[in-house]
Design an enzyme around this catalytic site. Structure first.
Site, PDB file in Angstrom:
ATOM      1  N   HIS A  57       1.242  -1.444   0.185  1.00  0.00           N
ATOM      2  CA  HIS A  57       0.520   0.627   0.077  1.00  0.00           C
ATOM      3  C   HIS A  57       0.723   1.071  -0.204  1.00  0.00           C
ATOM      4  CE1 HIS A  57      -4.022   2.037   1.182  1.00  0.00           C
ATOM      5  NE2 HIS A  57      -3.040   2.878   1.099  1.00  0.00           N
ATOM      6  N   HIS A  59       1.426   5.517  -2.159  1.00  0.00           N
ATOM      7  CA  HIS A  59       1.228   6.057  -3.078  1.00  0.00           C
ATOM      8  C   HIS A  59       1.982   7.258  -3.851  1.00  0.00           C
ATOM      9  CE1 HIS A  59      -3.193   6.409  -1.941  1.00  0.00           C
ATOM     10  NE2 HIS A  59      -2.575   5.753  -0.744  1.00  0.00           N
ATOM     11  N   GLN A 152      -9.239   9.189  -5.430  1.00  0.00           N
ATOM     12  CA  GLN A 152      -8.933  10.135  -4.096  1.00  0.00           C
ATOM     13  C   GLN A 152     -10.365  10.691  -3.760  1.00  0.00           C
ATOM     14  OE1 GLN A 152      -5.986  10.626  -2.074  1.00  0.00           O
ATOM     15  NE2 GLN A 152      -8.203  11.164  -0.941  1.00  0.00           N
ATOM     16  N   HIS A 210      -8.962   1.773  -0.056  1.00  0.00           N
ATOM     17  CA  HIS A 210      -8.918   2.470   1.588  1.00  0.00           C
ATOM     18  C   HIS A 210     -10.572   2.183   1.458  1.00  0.00           C
ATOM     19  CE1 HIS A 210      -5.754   3.782  -0.911  1.00  0.00           C
ATOM     20  NE2 HIS A 210      -5.476   5.062  -0.142  1.00  0.00           N
ATOM     21  N   GLU A 213     -11.117   4.340   6.679  1.00  0.00           N
ATOM     22  CA  GLU A 213      -9.996   4.233   7.118  1.00  0.00           C
ATOM     23  C   GLU A 213     -10.905   6.047   8.038  1.00  0.00           C
ATOM     24  OE1 GLU A 213      -6.597   6.443   4.332  1.00  0.00           O
ATOM     25  OE2 GLU A 213      -5.246   6.778   6.233  1.00  0.00           O
ATOM     26  N   ASP A 309       1.912   3.074   2.856  1.00  0.00           N
ATOM     27  CA  ASP A 309       1.473   4.226   2.675  1.00  0.00           C
ATOM     28  C   ASP A 309       1.937   5.321   2.134  1.00  0.00           C
ATOM     29  OD1 ASP A 309      -1.422   5.410   2.002  1.00  0.00           O
ATOM     30  OD2 ASP A 309      -1.938   5.979   4.085  1.00  0.00           O
TER      31      ASP A 309
END
Ligand code: FE2
Length: 431
Positions: A57, A59, A152, A210, A213, A309
């Site tokens: 995971h 970005h 996102q 996701h 969260e 992340d």
């Protein structure tokens, strides 16, 4: 004749004195005392030799962008998302590629050779997708990069969210992402999970969302994700990332939820570094740790892989590319501290994540691709404690990164002249 023999390795499962023979980029034998000659021999000197670290995971479109266009003052997830929204229109393909490839250099130096990166598909220009597809090609000789189409700004909250995500998949992004807890309502979040799982099933793709969260115990999209996984026959191909709300859920509810996840073979991808920073922000004291229920999941046989992340981006101003930092934080935040626990946590940054990502040829068995890392440590527990040097990083039988062992010179009257941090490994620990 093997191209390379790596001698005297200690393996993560505890076997010592192992030789590993490598031919044409593949492992051909793992056993003590291989007598064959080889073009090249590396002496592991009893150090731990592990398959590479795996980050399920990340970005990569945001990494190394810290400070652009400004810092996240509150340190919250929501300011991070807002900040990324400011930065996004200014992103160029060239700058995205430069940062991502530079990050991959760092990853390789840490023995991290497989990354699943979410790619933001919210900007209909999809410059992030174009860039990371190119990065996937550039780094493929040394790093396996998987890409997740990640809306996102929400699949439905953003009016162009669904169309842009589908375009990203058409362009070659191979995994379906989502962010149900960020949709406008619980109902829209649920609908987004249903849509995305159907999309994945139709296209034969994996899913990694996701999911939940938040600290809100009523954020229960993981339940829908597991149910949709079963409905569409996606068992073993779906992961829920973060799942932090489960930390605050009612125990009775969780006693039903975890077996559902196990039945659906939905994997969990907690991100301990980032979530220990981001969660609990509305709490005064007592203050929640904001990590999902890792010990219970492991007990239930649910696959758990830890992700990083973020590294140096709008959400997290720290990060080193080292999955052992992640395991170290996970150990403390989950209180999984026994010797068995440490071995299990080591699996959470290596084999478990490789399984979750469906990596082919991963491992230290004959037939596997000869990807491995020699650590300046004796075993997985010491590796998590020390987060030591990656003495050699090997990809398909070739050394692609190396560093000399860390040995400190001391000038202390009556004391030894050198200090090796690995020499502090406790000798009387059993179990
Ligand atoms: Fe993330």
């Amino acid at each position: 004749m093997p191209d390379l023999i790596l001698r005297n390795a200690t393996l993560p499962d505890g076997r010592t004195g192992q030789d590993i023979a490598i031919e044409k980029g593949r492992i051909t034998a793992v056993e003590p005392g291989i007598t064959a000659e080889a073009a090249e021999v590396i002496d592991a000197q009893g150090n731990l030799v592990t398959p590479p670290f795996v980050d399920p995971h990340f970005h990569m479109d945001a990494t190394l962008s810290l400070g652009l266009p400004r810092m996240n003052v509150s340190g919250t997830l929501l300011e991070g998302i807002a900040l990324w929204g400011e930065l996004r229109p200014t992103l160029t393909k060239e700058a995205l590629i430069e940062r991502a490839v530079r990050y991959c250099d760092l990853a390789v130096s840490k023995g991290l050779l497989a990354v699943r990166s979410h790619v933001d598909t919210s900007d209909p220009r999809l410059v992030t997708v174009e860039a990371l597809l190119e990065v996937r090609e550039i780094v493929s000789p040394y790093l396996d990069l998987q890409l997740v189409a990640f809306p996102q700004d929400g699949l439905y909250r953003n009016p162009e969210g669904e169309a842009a995500l589908i375009r990203a998949l058409d362009m070659g992004v191979e995994i379906v992402g989502g962010i149900p807890h960020f949709e406008r309502t619980m109902a829209e979040g649920q609908r987004s999970v249903e849509t995305l799982c159907r999309l994945a099933a139709e296209r034969g793709l994996r899913v990694d969302m996701h999911c939940d969260e938040t600290d809100d115990p009523m954020s229960r999209h993981i339940e829908t994700l597991a149910a949709e996984t079963i409905r569409h026959g996606l068992q073993g191909r779906v992961a829920g990332s973060h799942l932090t709300s489960m930390h605050s859920m009612d125990n009775y509810y969780v006693s039903k939820l975890l077996p559902l996840m196990a039945e659906a073979q939905v994997a969990a991808i907690p991100n301990p570094l980032i979530n220990i920073m981001l969660q609990g922000r509305h709490d005064t004291y007592p203050k929640r740790r904001g990590l999902t229920r890792v010990p219970q999941m492991l007990e239930m046989g649910i696959d758990v892989g830890f992700g990083q992340d973020c590294v140096l981006d709008p959400w997290y101003s720290m990060g080193t590319g080292d999955l052992l930092d992640v395991a170290h934080m996970a150990l403390h935040a989950t209180q999984l501290g026994s010797q068995d626990d440490k071995r299990a946590l080591f699996d959470c940054v290596t084999v478990n994540s490789a399984r979750i990502m469906g990596l082919e040829g991963y491992g230290l068995a004959p037939g596997c691709r000869a990807d491995m890392v020699i650590l300046q440590a004796n075993d997985p527990a010491e590796a998590i404690r020390l987060r030591p040097n990656r003495l050699k990083v090997i990809r398909a039988g070739k050394v692609i990164a190396e560093i000399a062992p860390e040995i400190t010179t001391l000038s202390l009257a009556g004391r030894p002249e050198t200090l090796d941090p690995a020499a502090y490994a406790p000798r009387n620990v059993t179990g």
